[in-house]
Design an enzyme around this catalytic site. Structure first.
Site, short mmCIF file in Angstrom:
data_model
loop_
_atom_site.label_atom_id
_atom_site.label_comp_id
_atom_site.label_asym_id
_atom_site.label_seq_id
_atom_site.Cartn_x
_atom_site.Cartn_y
_atom_site.Cartn_z
N GLN A 34 -71.24 -6.43 -7.19
CA GLN A 34 -70.42 -7.43 -7.86
C GLN A 34 -71.18 -8.00 -9.06
O GLN A 34 -70.66 -8.83 -9.79
CB GLN A 34 -70.09 -8.58 -6.89
CG GLN A 34 -69.33 -8.12 -5.66
CD GLN A 34 -69.41 -9.16 -4.55
OE1 GLN A 34 -68.61 -10.09 -4.49
NE2 GLN A 34 -70.38 -9.03 -3.67
N HIS A 57 -67.41 -5.76 -11.08
CA HIS A 57 -67.11 -6.91 -11.94
C HIS A 57 -67.56 -6.69 -13.39
O HIS A 57 -67.68 -7.65 -14.14
CB HIS A 57 -67.74 -8.18 -11.36
CG HIS A 57 -67.12 -8.59 -10.06
ND1 HIS A 57 -67.59 -9.62 -9.27
CD2 HIS A 57 -66.04 -8.10 -9.38
CE1 HIS A 57 -66.84 -9.74 -8.19
NE2 HIS A 57 -65.90 -8.82 -8.22
N CYS A 95 -57.65 -4.27 -28.82
CA CYS A 95 -57.67 -2.87 -29.28
C CYS A 95 -58.51 -1.96 -28.39
O CYS A 95 -58.56 -0.76 -28.62
CB CYS A 95 -58.17 -2.79 -30.73
SG CYS A 95 -59.93 -3.13 -30.92
N GLY A 151 -77.19 -10.01 -0.32
CA GLY A 151 -77.14 -11.07 -1.32
C GLY A 151 -75.75 -11.44 -1.78
O GLY A 151 -75.56 -11.80 -2.94
N THR A 152 -74.80 -11.37 -0.88
CA THR A 152 -73.45 -11.83 -1.24
C THR A 152 -72.92 -12.76 -0.16
O THR A 152 -73.17 -12.55 1.03
CB THR A 152 -72.46 -10.67 -1.49
OG1 THR A 152 -71.15 -11.21 -1.74
CG2 THR A 152 -72.38 -9.69 -0.33
N SER A 153 -72.16 -13.77 -0.61
CA SER A 153 -71.52 -14.66 0.36
C SER A 153 -70.27 -13.99 0.93
O SER A 153 -69.66 -14.51 1.86
CB SER A 153 -71.15 -15.99 -0.31
OG SER A 153 -70.32 -15.76 -1.43
N VAL A 160 -73.25 -8.28 -12.66
CA VAL A 160 -72.95 -7.83 -14.03
C VAL A 160 -74.24 -7.69 -14.84
O VAL A 160 -74.20 -7.60 -16.06
CB VAL A 160 -71.97 -8.82 -14.71
CG1 VAL A 160 -70.63 -8.83 -14.01
CG2 VAL A 160 -72.55 -10.25 -14.78
N ASP A 161 -75.39 -7.69 -14.14
CA ASP A 161 -76.68 -7.72 -14.84
C ASP A 161 -77.27 -6.36 -15.14
O ASP A 161 -78.25 -6.25 -15.88
CB ASP A 161 -77.68 -8.58 -14.05
CG ASP A 161 -77.81 -8.19 -12.57
OD1 ASP A 161 -77.69 -6.99 -12.26
OD2 ASP A 161 -78.04 -9.09 -11.73
#
Ligand code: APR
Length: 256
Positions: free
Chosen positions: A103, A121, A132, A189-191, A105-106
């Site tokens: 998830q 994400h 465009c 590392g995700t909730s 975006v880094d």
């Protein structure tokens, strides 16, 4: 930090798995110096997601939306992957992990050497034009305060190439392919609160598989149950995942 026995159990689960896949979230990048969203000090404490991180906000008030994008972008400047990302890359290279659904975006998983990465994400190192379709690199100049950057081709305001609330996630087909036959999901590392990513561990469990969870502490997912043999390895991902990879790859004495 999880005990030696717990790491051993986790490593056994990974070795036994027919197909293991990782699902990661912002917590895996915290030790790179990038705050997560929902912990104290997280970005959502300052920027209400329903106000700033929606497609509606970008379309109606791009300048306001850019306050949040710039804050998020500044958290990434000068940061890179940490030992948790490197451990997942090592597990993939050793043939123990089919890939990573993230998830985040880094871009840290790819920087660490993971090859099969689905960025649900999007990626904050790029800009996109919703009018465009132009996509290009996001340079440091757009993180300076000022008006929203505009598309050089059509003049429409640009946004980072990330998924806002009210937008569809990316790469769902590739995620589905990765999860085909997956009997162990390594959730790090995700909730596990934001759909559709949050559905993935629940789906694997419903299909008879298990979850190996790596988190600072229990989450809602932990409370719901992690499937047969599933377990929570509580502690920092940057310690737990390298210990797990070392154990799986027979280097337990070096790192555990
Ligand atoms: N090691 C392991 N887990 C950690 C660490 C760490 N060093 N630091 C924090 N965590 C855990 C927290 O305890 C929390 O459970 O990581 C989790 C981070 O949760 P969130 O902040 O909710 O991040 P995430 O799950 O990635 O959020 C999902 O929400 O708003 C959206 O688009 C945003 O992609 C994001 C999505």
């Amino acid at each position: 930090m999880a005990s030696r026995e717990e790491i051993q159990k986790g490593a056994d689960a990974l070795r036994r798995a027919r197909r293991a896949v990782a699902l990661t979230g912002a917590g895996i990048s915290v030790e790179s110096g990038v705050p997560d969203f929902r912990s104290p000090g997280g970005l959502w404490e300052v920027y209400d997601p329903g106000t700033y991180a929606t497609l509606f906000c970008f379309l109606r008030e791009p300048e306001r939306a850019w306050e949040f994008y710039r804050a998020l972008g500044r958290t990434l400047v000068g940061k890179t992957f940490n030992p948790a990302h490197a451990a997942l890359a090592e597990l993939e290279q050793a043939g123990r992990l089919a890939g990573v659904i993230t998830q985040n975006v880094d871009g840290f998983h790819q920087a660490a050497g993971s090859r099969n990465v689905v960025e649900m994400h999007g990626n904050h190192h790029q800009l996109q034009c919703l009018s465009c379709g132009w996509v290009g690199p996001l340079g440091p100049e757009v993180l300076e305060p000022g008006p929203a950057p505009r598309c050089g081709d059509c003049g429409h305001p640009l946004k980072p190439n990330v998924v806002l609330f009210q937008e569809d996630v990316r790469g769902m087909d590739r995620a589905e392919d990765l999860l085909e036959g997956c009997d162990l999901l390594l959730v790090a590392g995700t909730s596990a609160q934001v759909a559709p990513a949050a559905w993935l561990p629940r789906r694997v469990i419903a299909a008879g598989g298990s979850v190996l969870e790596v988190n600072l502490g229990p989450t809602d997912l932990t409370a719901e149950g992690l499937g047969p043999g599933g377990l929570l390895l509580a502690g920092q991902a940057g310690e737990t995942l390298p210990a797990l990879a070392a154990q799986v790859n027979g280097r337990a004495q070096e790192q555990v």
